[in-house]
Scaffold this motif. Sequence first.
Motif, PDB file in Angstrom:
ATOM      1  N   LYS A 166       0.824  -1.214   0.000  1.00 20.04           N
ATOM      2  CA  LYS A 166       0.000   0.000   0.000  1.00 20.04           C
ATOM      3  C   LYS A 166       0.854   1.258   0.000  1.00 20.04           C
ATOM      4  O   LYS A 166       0.481   2.270  -0.599  1.00 20.04           O
ATOM      5  N   LEU A 167       1.995   1.216   0.676  1.00 18.48           N
ATOM      6  CA  LEU A 167       2.904   2.357   0.724  1.00 18.48           C
ATOM      7  C   LEU A 167       3.693   2.518  -0.577  1.00 18.48           C
ATOM      8  O   LEU A 167       4.304   3.551  -0.810  1.00 18.48           O
TER       9      LEU A 167
ATOM     10  N   MET B 287      10.077   4.699  -1.700  1.00 19.64           N
ATOM     11  CA  MET B 287       8.652   4.857  -1.431  1.00 19.64           C
ATOM     12  C   MET B 287       8.203   6.171  -2.065  1.00 19.64           C
ATOM     13  O   MET B 287       8.851   7.204  -1.852  1.00 19.64           O
TER      14      MET B 287
ATOM     15  N   ASN C 198       0.866   8.722  -0.012  1.00 18.64           N
ATOM     16  CA  ASN C 198       1.306   8.621   1.377  1.00 18.64           C
ATOM     17  C   ASN C 198       1.301   9.991   2.063  1.00 18.64           C
ATOM     18  O   ASN C 198       2.136  10.276   2.907  1.00 18.64           O
ATOM     19  N   THR C 199       0.325  10.818   1.681  1.00 18.56           N
ATOM     20  CA  THR C 199       0.230  12.173   2.226  1.00 18.56           C
ATOM     21  C   THR C 199      -0.912  12.287   3.236  1.00 18.56           C
ATOM     22  O   THR C 199      -1.841  11.491   3.241  1.00 18.56           O
TER      23      THR C 199
ATOM     24  N   LEU D 194       3.780  14.753   3.009  1.00 20.07           N
ATOM     25  CA  LEU D 194       4.109  13.385   3.407  1.00 20.07           C
ATOM     26  C   LEU D 194       3.638  13.136   4.836  1.00 20.07           C
ATOM     27  O   LEU D 194       3.903  13.941   5.726  1.00 20.07           O
ATOM     28  N   HIS D 195       2.949  12.046   5.050  1.00 22.01           N
ATOM     29  CA  HIS D 195       2.443  11.685   6.387  1.00 22.01           C
ATOM     30  C   HIS D 195       3.586  11.091   7.202  1.00 22.01           C
ATOM     31  O   HIS D 195       4.279  10.175   6.753  1.00 22.01           O
TER      32      HIS D 195
ATOM     33  N   ALA E  37       3.492   7.361   7.604  1.00 26.23           N
ATOM     34  CA  ALA E  37       3.953   6.599   6.438  1.00 26.23           C
ATOM     35  C   ALA E  37       5.475   6.505   6.449  1.00 26.23           C
ATOM     36  O   ALA E  37       6.045   5.446   6.189  1.00 26.23           O
ATOM     37  N   THR E  38       6.117   7.623   6.784  1.00 27.88           N
ATOM     38  CA  THR E  38       7.577   7.634   6.852  1.00 27.88           C
ATOM     39  C   THR E  38       8.063   6.696   7.952  1.00 27.88           C
ATOM     40  O   THR E  38       9.033   5.954   7.768  1.00 27.88           O
TER      41      THR E  38
END
Length: 131
Positions: free
Chosen positions: A15-16, A32, A37-38, A44-45, A48-49
Amino acid sequence: MSKPWTITLGALDEKLGIRVLEQSAQRVVATMPVAGNTQSLGRLHGGATAAFAEALGSWCALIHASTLGKVCAGVDLNITHHRGATDGTLTGTASPVHLGRTITSHEIVVTDEQGRRICTARITNQLIEPR
């Protein structure tokens, strides 16, 4: 000695949009995309990172653990976000700080396409006997 473990993406990794470029007990490198992924403001979230960094460090630990006939379980993750991103592809590199028989620690550095550091993370994994 067991055959080293090979990285297989999990559902969250897929998903990422993670793509593994290199894998060994000494270094795992993957990418990635920022897109997808925001957070709500288009940046960028951080979660997610963090998930990206955790995956890389855990994979590196698991490859090491497999050479000892063990598996690993994460016991600590910390991450410092240095700058945001709104587009492009990130590259993460996990490198060992300590490779022991019962504990590993890895540093994960995530950079943007310009080579600027987005975040620095550290993960500690306990090495355990497989069930």
